[in-house]
Scaffold this active site. Structure first.
Site, PDB file in Angstrom:
ATOM      1  N   ASN A   9       7.651  25.469  53.135  1.00  0.00           N
ATOM      2  CA  ASN A   9       6.493  25.167  52.846  1.00  0.00           C
ATOM      3  C   ASN A   9       5.417  26.166  53.631  1.00  0.00           C
ATOM      4  O   ASN A   9       5.514  25.764  54.780  1.00  0.00           O
ATOM      5  CB  ASN A   9       6.354  23.677  53.214  1.00  0.00           C
ATOM      6  CG  ASN A   9       4.827  23.315  52.985  1.00  0.00           C
ATOM      7  OD1 ASN A   9       3.988  23.979  52.330  1.00  0.00           O
ATOM      8  ND2 ASN A   9       4.490  22.140  53.609  1.00  0.00           N
ATOM      9  N   LYS A  11       2.315  26.183  53.612  1.00  0.00           N
ATOM     10  CA  LYS A  11       1.193  25.694  53.509  1.00  0.00           C
ATOM     11  C   LYS A  11      -0.046  26.847  53.230  1.00  0.00           C
ATOM     12  O   LYS A  11       0.162  27.562  52.557  1.00  0.00           O
ATOM     13  CB  LYS A  11       1.115  25.204  55.169  1.00  0.00           C
ATOM     14  CG  LYS A  11       2.285  24.354  55.400  1.00  0.00           C
ATOM     15  CD  LYS A  11       1.952  23.845  56.755  1.00  0.00           C
ATOM     16  CE  LYS A  11       3.234  23.061  57.253  1.00  0.00           C
ATOM     17  NZ  LYS A  11       3.096  22.151  58.099  1.00  0.00           N
ATOM     18  N   HIS A  95       2.416  15.112  50.996  1.00  0.00           N
ATOM     19  CA  HIS A  95       2.785  15.726  52.396  1.00  0.00           C
ATOM     20  C   HIS A  95       1.829  15.057  53.139  1.00  0.00           C
ATOM     21  O   HIS A  95       0.525  14.999  52.864  1.00  0.00           O
ATOM     22  CB  HIS A  95       2.478  17.174  52.138  1.00  0.00           C
ATOM     23  CG  HIS A  95       2.924  18.038  53.541  1.00  0.00           C
ATOM     24  ND1 HIS A  95       2.154  17.871  54.637  1.00  0.00           N
ATOM     25  CD2 HIS A  95       4.092  18.460  53.852  1.00  0.00           C
ATOM     26  CE1 HIS A  95       2.919  18.640  55.675  1.00  0.00           C
ATOM     27  NE2 HIS A  95       4.110  19.054  55.322  1.00  0.00           N
ATOM     28  N   GLU A  97       0.126  16.059  55.638  1.00  0.00           N
ATOM     29  CA  GLU A  97      -1.316  16.767  55.824  1.00  0.00           C
ATOM     30  C   GLU A  97      -2.101  16.411  54.816  1.00  0.00           C
ATOM     31  O   GLU A  97      -3.368  16.408  54.881  1.00  0.00           O
ATOM     32  CB  GLU A  97      -1.120  18.431  55.952  1.00  0.00           C
ATOM     33  CG  GLU A  97      -0.417  18.697  57.146  1.00  0.00           C
ATOM     34  CD  GLU A  97       0.235  20.073  57.224  1.00  0.00           C
ATOM     35  OE1 GLU A  97       0.371  20.770  56.385  1.00  0.00           O
ATOM     36  OE2 GLU A  97       1.268  20.089  58.163  1.00  0.00           O
ATOM     37  N   GLU A 167       9.762  13.149  56.384  1.00  0.00           N
ATOM     38  CA  GLU A 167       9.131  14.003  57.303  1.00  0.00           C
ATOM     39  C   GLU A 167       8.103  13.211  58.305  1.00  0.00           C
ATOM     40  O   GLU A 167       7.033  12.955  58.224  1.00  0.00           O
ATOM     41  CB  GLU A 167       8.155  14.857  56.285  1.00  0.00           C
ATOM     42  CG  GLU A 167       8.984  15.767  55.388  1.00  0.00           C
ATOM     43  CD  GLU A 167       8.078  17.166  55.399  1.00  0.00           C
ATOM     44  OE1 GLU A 167       8.649  18.353  55.805  1.00  0.00           O
ATOM     45  OE2 GLU A 167       6.854  17.233  55.299  1.00  0.00           O
ATOM     46  N   GLY A 173       5.387  20.705  62.660  1.00  0.00           N
ATOM     47  CA  GLY A 173       4.462  21.468  63.616  1.00  0.00           C
ATOM     48  C   GLY A 173       4.464  21.610  65.047  1.00  0.00           C
ATOM     49  O   GLY A 173       3.588  22.080  65.560  1.00  0.00           O
ATOM     50  N   SER A 213       9.798  20.473  62.177  1.00  0.00           N
ATOM     51  CA  SER A 213      10.193  21.430  63.234  1.00  0.00           C
ATOM     52  C   SER A 213      11.899  21.911  62.770  1.00  0.00           C
ATOM     53  O   SER A 213      12.308  22.084  63.897  1.00  0.00           O
ATOM     54  CB  SER A 213      10.031  21.106  64.460  1.00  0.00           C
ATOM     55  OG  SER A 213       8.520  20.698  64.719  1.00  0.00           O
TER      56      SER A 213
HETATM   57  C1  PEP Z   1       6.171  20.714  56.772  1.00  0.00           C
HETATM   58  O1  PEP Z   1       5.250  21.228  56.716  1.00  0.00           O
HETATM   59  O2  PEP Z   1       6.876  20.060  55.739  1.00  0.00           O
HETATM   60  C2  PEP Z   1       7.037  20.882  58.035  1.00  0.00           C
HETATM   61  C3  PEP Z   1       8.090  20.396  58.029  1.00  0.00           C
HETATM   62  O3  PEP Z   1       6.404  21.819  58.944  1.00  0.00           O
HETATM   63  P1  PEP Z   1       7.304  22.249  60.105  1.00  0.00           P
HETATM   64  O4  PEP Z   1       8.780  22.926  59.911  1.00  0.00           O
HETATM   65  O5  PEP Z   1       6.562  23.566  60.668  1.00  0.00           O
HETATM   66  O6  PEP Z   1       7.507  21.281  61.359  1.00  0.00           O
END
Ligand code: PEP
Length: 252
Positions: A9, A11, A95, A97, A167, A173, A213
């Protein structure tokens, strides 16, 4: 046997040139699509060029979001119909975000899930969980309510193709990955919810991903767990070498 699904992803990162170069660099470096599916979700502005430049490469091009109406007076929105026409096959919906910064409620997310399905694409439904929720709800029940509300009115036939991602937003992040046990617990809970909502067969068929992460260095253990069928990776999907390593891990 569920096929592993490894998704990046991006973003709102990279440029159009970066995106096209990245896709070309994946060429001949992805696992056998009969064994593992690999996807990248990118800005809607890049998707057409990515599709054009991926050639025969078995890369799934996904959108990060779309609107719940197909067309009309919705200035600035992304039409699911247009995504489908362009050759996009998967769309991330819900998501954390989007939930946090764009006030997406379960009701909006549910409408988006229906819009994606109506346009013959596969939704990747993300379920969030905050640290506060985790501390107060021993059974992470927020995830259950998000899956239940997100899939309201979705038929069994459609449900079996949906991908759900667990998630926890405290792991997104932040570099703070959930422990493998926590990741599996969340994915297991989602599968149980699918069994309650639909059937054991559907629960056994759908793919549940962990995201938060994940890197090519910590994913191996996560991917080895029975209820985790793949990962959704943000930060680590921005580096082509890391992403290729990640994509190839599940076939080891
Ligand atoms: C995401 O944006 O879905 C995500 C898991 O980000 P990250 O791997 O950077 O934590």
């Amino acid at each position: 046997m569920r096929k592993p699904f490894i998704a990046g992803n991006w973003k709102m990162n990279l440029s159009l040139n970066d995106a096209v170069t990245f896709v070309k660099e994946l060429n001949n470096n992805l696992p056998d699509p009969k064994k593992t599916q690999v996807a990248i979700a990118a800005s809607a502005l890049f998707l057409e060029s990515m599709i054009q430049n991926k050639g025969e490469e078995p890369l799934i091009i996904a959108a990060e979001n779309c609107y719940f109406e197909d067309e009309g007076a919705f200035t600035g929105e992304i039409s699911p119909k247009a995504l489908s026409e362009m050759g996009v096959t998967h769309v991330i919906i819900g998501h954390s975000e989007r939930r946090k910064y764009f006030n997406e409620t379960d009701d909006i997310i549910n409408k988006k899930i229906h819009a994606v399905l109506r346009n013959h694409m596969i939704p990747i439904l993300c379920c969030d969980e905050t640290m506060g929720r985790r501390e107060s709800d021993s059974k992470i029940s927020w995830v259950v309510s998000q899956v239940t509300a997100g899939l309201k009115g979705v038929s069994s036939d459609d449900a079996k193709n949906i991908i759900v991602a667990y998630e926890p937003s405290w792991a997104i992040g932040t570099g703070q990955t959930a422990s493998t046990d926590e990741a599996e617990e969340g994915c297991y809970l989602i599968r149980q919810t699918m069994a309650d909502l639909y059937s054991d067969d559907i629960a056994n068929e759908i793919r549940v991903l962990y995201g938060g992460s994940v890197t090519d260095e910590n994913a191996e253990d996560i991917l080895s767990r029975k209820d985790i069928d793949g990962v959704l990776a943000g930060g680590s999907s921005l580096n082509v070498e890391s992403f290729i390593n990640l994509a190839n891990l599940s076939t080891k």
